[in-house]
Design an enzyme around this catalytic site. Structure first.
Site, PDB file in Angstrom:
ATOM      1  N   ALA A  33       2.207  -2.570   4.254  1.00 55.70           N
ATOM      2  CA  ALA A  33       1.742  -1.579   5.201  1.00 55.70           C
ATOM      3  C   ALA A  33       1.414  -2.513   6.361  1.00 55.70           C
ATOM      4  O   ALA A  33       0.706  -3.201   6.273  1.00 55.70           O
ATOM      5  CB  ALA A  33       1.046  -0.547   4.870  1.00 55.70           C
ATOM      6  N   TYR A  87      -8.910 -10.494   0.660  1.00 61.24           N
ATOM      7  CA  TYR A  87     -10.152  -9.763   1.289  1.00 61.24           C
ATOM      8  C   TYR A  87     -11.039  -9.035  -0.062  1.00 61.24           C
ATOM      9  O   TYR A  87     -12.070  -8.454   0.196  1.00 61.24           O
ATOM     10  CB  TYR A  87      -9.969  -8.724   2.255  1.00 61.24           C
ATOM     11  CG  TYR A  87      -9.000  -7.599   1.897  1.00 61.24           C
ATOM     12  CD1 TYR A  87      -9.579  -6.613   0.743  1.00 61.24           C
ATOM     13  CD2 TYR A  87      -7.826  -7.564   2.287  1.00 61.24           C
ATOM     14  CE1 TYR A  87      -8.602  -5.359   0.567  1.00 61.24           C
ATOM     15  CE2 TYR A  87      -7.048  -6.628   2.094  1.00 61.24           C
ATOM     16  CZ  TYR A  87      -7.250  -5.331   1.255  1.00 61.24           C
ATOM     17  OH  TYR A  87      -6.390  -4.335   1.032  1.00 61.24           O
ATOM     18  N   GLU A  88     -10.141  -9.082  -1.022  1.00 61.47           N
ATOM     19  CA  GLU A  88     -10.895  -8.353  -2.065  1.00 61.47           C
ATOM     20  C   GLU A  88     -12.102  -9.387  -2.924  1.00 61.47           C
ATOM     21  O   GLU A  88     -12.508  -8.968  -3.809  1.00 61.47           O
ATOM     22  CB  GLU A  88     -10.076  -8.059  -3.509  1.00 61.47           C
ATOM     23  CG  GLU A  88      -9.179  -6.909  -2.926  1.00 61.47           C
ATOM     24  CD  GLU A  88      -7.777  -6.614  -3.848  1.00 61.47           C
ATOM     25  OE1 GLU A  88      -8.096  -5.936  -4.902  1.00 61.47           O
ATOM     26  OE2 GLU A  88      -6.744  -6.859  -3.587  1.00 61.47           O
ATOM     27  N   HIS A 106      -7.315   4.030   6.285  1.00 61.30           N
ATOM     28  CA  HIS A 106      -6.645   3.887   4.877  1.00 61.30           C
ATOM     29  C   HIS A 106      -5.727   4.959   4.542  1.00 61.30           C
ATOM     30  O   HIS A 106      -4.584   4.970   3.957  1.00 61.30           O
ATOM     31  CB  HIS A 106      -7.313   3.312   3.786  1.00 61.30           C
ATOM     32  CG  HIS A 106      -6.605   2.722   2.619  1.00 61.30           C
ATOM     33  ND1 HIS A 106      -5.638   1.743   2.702  1.00 61.30           N
ATOM     34  CD2 HIS A 106      -6.625   3.208   1.212  1.00 61.30           C
ATOM     35  CE1 HIS A 106      -5.177   1.707   1.457  1.00 61.30           C
ATOM     36  NE2 HIS A 106      -5.916   2.081   0.620  1.00 61.30           N
ATOM     37  N   HIS A 147      -3.422   1.147  -4.915  1.00 59.90           N
ATOM     38  CA  HIS A 147      -2.622  -0.021  -5.433  1.00 59.90           C
ATOM     39  C   HIS A 147      -2.630   0.396  -6.810  1.00 59.90           C
ATOM     40  O   HIS A 147      -3.638  -0.033  -7.502  1.00 59.90           O
ATOM     41  CB  HIS A 147      -2.945  -1.162  -4.953  1.00 59.90           C
ATOM     42  CG  HIS A 147      -2.670  -1.632  -3.584  1.00 59.90           C
ATOM     43  ND1 HIS A 147      -2.014  -2.603  -3.407  1.00 59.90           N
ATOM     44  CD2 HIS A 147      -3.514  -1.194  -2.616  1.00 59.90           C
ATOM     45  CE1 HIS A 147      -1.782  -2.447  -1.946  1.00 59.90           C
ATOM     46  NE2 HIS A 147      -2.864  -1.732  -1.531  1.00 59.90           N
ATOM     47  N   MET A 163      -2.463  -7.461   6.147  1.00 54.01           N
ATOM     48  CA  MET A 163      -3.480  -8.364   5.570  1.00 54.01           C
ATOM     49  C   MET A 163      -3.051  -9.040   4.103  1.00 54.01           C
ATOM     50  O   MET A 163      -3.838  -9.110   3.403  1.00 54.01           O
ATOM     51  CB  MET A 163      -4.971  -7.455   4.962  1.00 54.01           C
ATOM     52  CG  MET A 163      -5.452  -6.853   6.318  1.00 54.01           C
ATOM     53  SD  MET A 163      -6.841  -5.778   5.665  1.00 54.01           S
ATOM     54  CE  MET A 163      -7.004  -4.538   7.150  1.00 54.01           C
ATOM     55  N   SER A 164      -1.535  -8.788   4.165  1.00 48.24           N
ATOM     56  CA  SER A 164      -1.112  -9.285   2.914  1.00 48.24           C
ATOM     57  C   SER A 164       0.218 -10.365   3.244  1.00 48.24           C
ATOM     58  O   SER A 164       0.507 -10.791   4.435  1.00 48.24           O
ATOM     59  CB  SER A 164      -0.831  -8.432   2.067  1.00 48.24           C
ATOM     60  OG  SER A 164       0.516  -7.510   2.549  1.00 48.24           O
ATOM     61  N   ASN A 166       0.536   2.722  11.123  1.00 47.54           N
ATOM     62  CA  ASN A 166      -0.348   3.122  12.107  1.00 47.54           C
ATOM     63  C   ASN A 166       0.226   2.309  13.243  1.00 47.54           C
ATOM     64  O   ASN A 166       0.400   1.347  13.152  1.00 47.54           O
ATOM     65  CB  ASN A 166      -2.152   2.955  11.771  1.00 47.54           C
ATOM     66  CG  ASN A 166      -2.189   1.347  11.146  1.00 47.54           C
ATOM     67  OD1 ASN A 166      -1.662   1.149  10.224  1.00 47.54           O
ATOM     68  ND2 ASN A 166      -2.887   0.682  12.094  1.00 47.54           N
ATOM     69  N   SER A 168       0.843  -1.167   0.020  1.00 43.38           N
ATOM     70  CA  SER A 168       0.003   0.096   0.045  1.00 43.38           C
ATOM     71  C   SER A 168       0.756   1.299   0.055  1.00 43.38           C
ATOM     72  O   SER A 168       1.598   1.221   0.826  1.00 43.38           O
ATOM     73  CB  SER A 168      -0.852   0.217   1.155  1.00 43.38           C
ATOM     74  OG  SER A 168      -1.886  -0.846   1.368  1.00 43.38           O
ATOM     75  N   HIS A 195      -5.247  -9.024  -2.672  1.00 45.39           N
ATOM     76  CA  HIS A 195      -5.670  -9.368  -1.476  1.00 45.39           C
ATOM     77  C   HIS A 195      -6.713 -10.257  -1.348  1.00 45.39           C
ATOM     78  O   HIS A 195      -7.575 -10.236  -1.992  1.00 45.39           O
ATOM     79  CB  HIS A 195      -5.830  -8.321  -0.385  1.00 45.39           C
ATOM     80  CG  HIS A 195      -4.958  -7.380  -0.260  1.00 45.39           C
ATOM     81  ND1 HIS A 195      -4.746  -6.352  -1.571  1.00 45.39           N
ATOM     82  CD2 HIS A 195      -3.633  -6.871   0.233  1.00 45.39           C
ATOM     83  CE1 HIS A 195      -3.612  -5.437  -1.187  1.00 45.39           C
ATOM     84  NE2 HIS A 195      -3.002  -5.852  -0.059  1.00 45.39           N
TER      85      HIS A 195
HETATM   86  N1  HPA Z   1      -4.157  -3.872  10.564  1.00 45.65           N
HETATM   87  C1  HPA Z   1      -4.141  -4.662   9.580  1.00 45.65           C
HETATM   88  N2  HPA Z   1      -3.598  -4.297   8.225  1.00 45.65           N
HETATM   89  C2  HPA Z   1      -2.914  -2.994   8.183  1.00 45.65           C
HETATM   90  C3  HPA Z   1      -2.666  -2.314   9.308  1.00 45.65           C
HETATM   91  C4  HPA Z   1      -3.288  -2.660  10.326  1.00 45.65           C
HETATM   92  O1  HPA Z   1      -3.355  -1.845  11.606  1.00 45.65           O
HETATM   93  N3  HPA Z   1      -2.278  -1.177   8.805  1.00 45.65           N
HETATM   94  C5  HPA Z   1      -1.826  -1.194   7.328  1.00 45.65           C
HETATM   95  N4  HPA Z   1      -2.544  -2.452   7.055  1.00 45.65           N
END
Ligand code: HPA
Length: 284
Positions: A118, A90-91, A259, A66, A221-222, A245, A35, A88
């Protein structure tokens, strides 16, 4: 959109034939950008760009931040192949979307992949913008019968049962640490455990507390599915998380993962990460 993708050896060979008709480069290094880190591709010299949508038997991306291009060129004196934009689960994609790009790399001659993502920082020592070299992973989907390798095994790619104890190449990790030291970035670079969660929701505070207790330092998530497919195919892996984050651990915290923040923080580190990757490639 997801229909008709096929990850058999023969199908991916066809995809590879198309790629070879579009570039004369023989990449030995593959790069997957996370990301907001797609700009890493702009460091590639003499880039030849192929849009995902133009490639037969190849998935397409649809997440903001992306882009969807394969970029061939040179970086750090080596022929590289960059995935600008990844897929991903989740898509709504099936495992094929993860499998096809990595096995395509294998067929094209890639021996090493560098992966960035990320991630949320669970470990309380982590700050926004820190980098965490992934030493090991915990795969929630993988442990729960959602492993990307579930299904018939084609021995031409790899063996049925794959060890993951050496998934994150120790030599590449040490080389990267040396580069970081030489360049004076040791204060923002760590090593740790990445936990893979399904998403697309960010974790609840209770989930984050649980993940921390389990021994994870960063959450995302990847990456893990790609790493598993690569290790199955005998490709060496280096992977790194950018802390975009700080994971929320309390229900009373007013800050929330979002995001846009993820993309903003990623942007501040794109250049540093592409310099570090370039140096690492020189040494692979
Ligand atoms: N959690 C899951 N996936 C992420 C996060 C998070 O805090 N930050 C960036 N991708």
């Amino acid at each position: 959109r997801f229909k008709g993708l096929c990850c058999s050896y023969e199908a991916i060979q066809k995809t590879a034939e198309f790629i070879r008709s579009r570039t004369t480069l023989n990449p030995t290094v593959g790069i997957i950008c996370g990301s907001g880190l797609g700009k890493l591709a702009s460091a590639v010299k003499n880039p030849q760009l192929i849009k995902y949508e133009d490639i037969p038997n190849f998935p397409r991306t649809n997440v903001v931040g992306h882009e969807g291009n394969l970029i061939f060129g040179t970086l750090g004196g080596k022929s590289v192949m960059v995935m600008q934009g990844r897929f991903h689960l989740y898509e709504g994609y099936g495992n094929e979307a993860i499998i096809i790009p990595i096995r395509l790399m294998k067929i094209l001659g890639v021996e090493t992949i560098l992966v960035s993502n990320a991630a949320g920082g669970l470990n309380r020592n982590l700050k926004l913008g820190d980098l965490v070299i992934i030493r090991d992973h915990i795969s929630f989907p993988g442990l729960a019968l959602k492993n990307v390798l579930i299904g018939p095994n084609d021995e031409r790619f790899g063996t049925r049962f794959v060890a993951t104890s050496d998934a994150y190449d120790v030599k590449l990790r040490r080389a990267f640490q040396r580069i970081v030291q030489q360049q004076g970035h040791s204060n923002i670079v760590h090593e740790g455990v990445y936990v893979h969660v399904g998403g697309p929701t960010y974790e609840s505070p209770a989930e984050n507390r649980m993940l921390m207790l389990m021994g994870a330092d960063v959450v995302g998530m990847s990456t893990v599915p790609e790493v598993i497919v690569a290790r199955h195919a005998g490709i060496r892996v280096f992977a790194i998380s950018l802390v975009t984050n700080v994971s929320v651990l309390s229900e009373e915290t007013t800050e929330k993962a979002n995001h846009q923040e993820v993309l903003d923080v990623a942007t501040t580190r794109t250049e540093l990460l592409s310099n570090l990757f370039t140096e690492l490639i020189k040494q692979t």
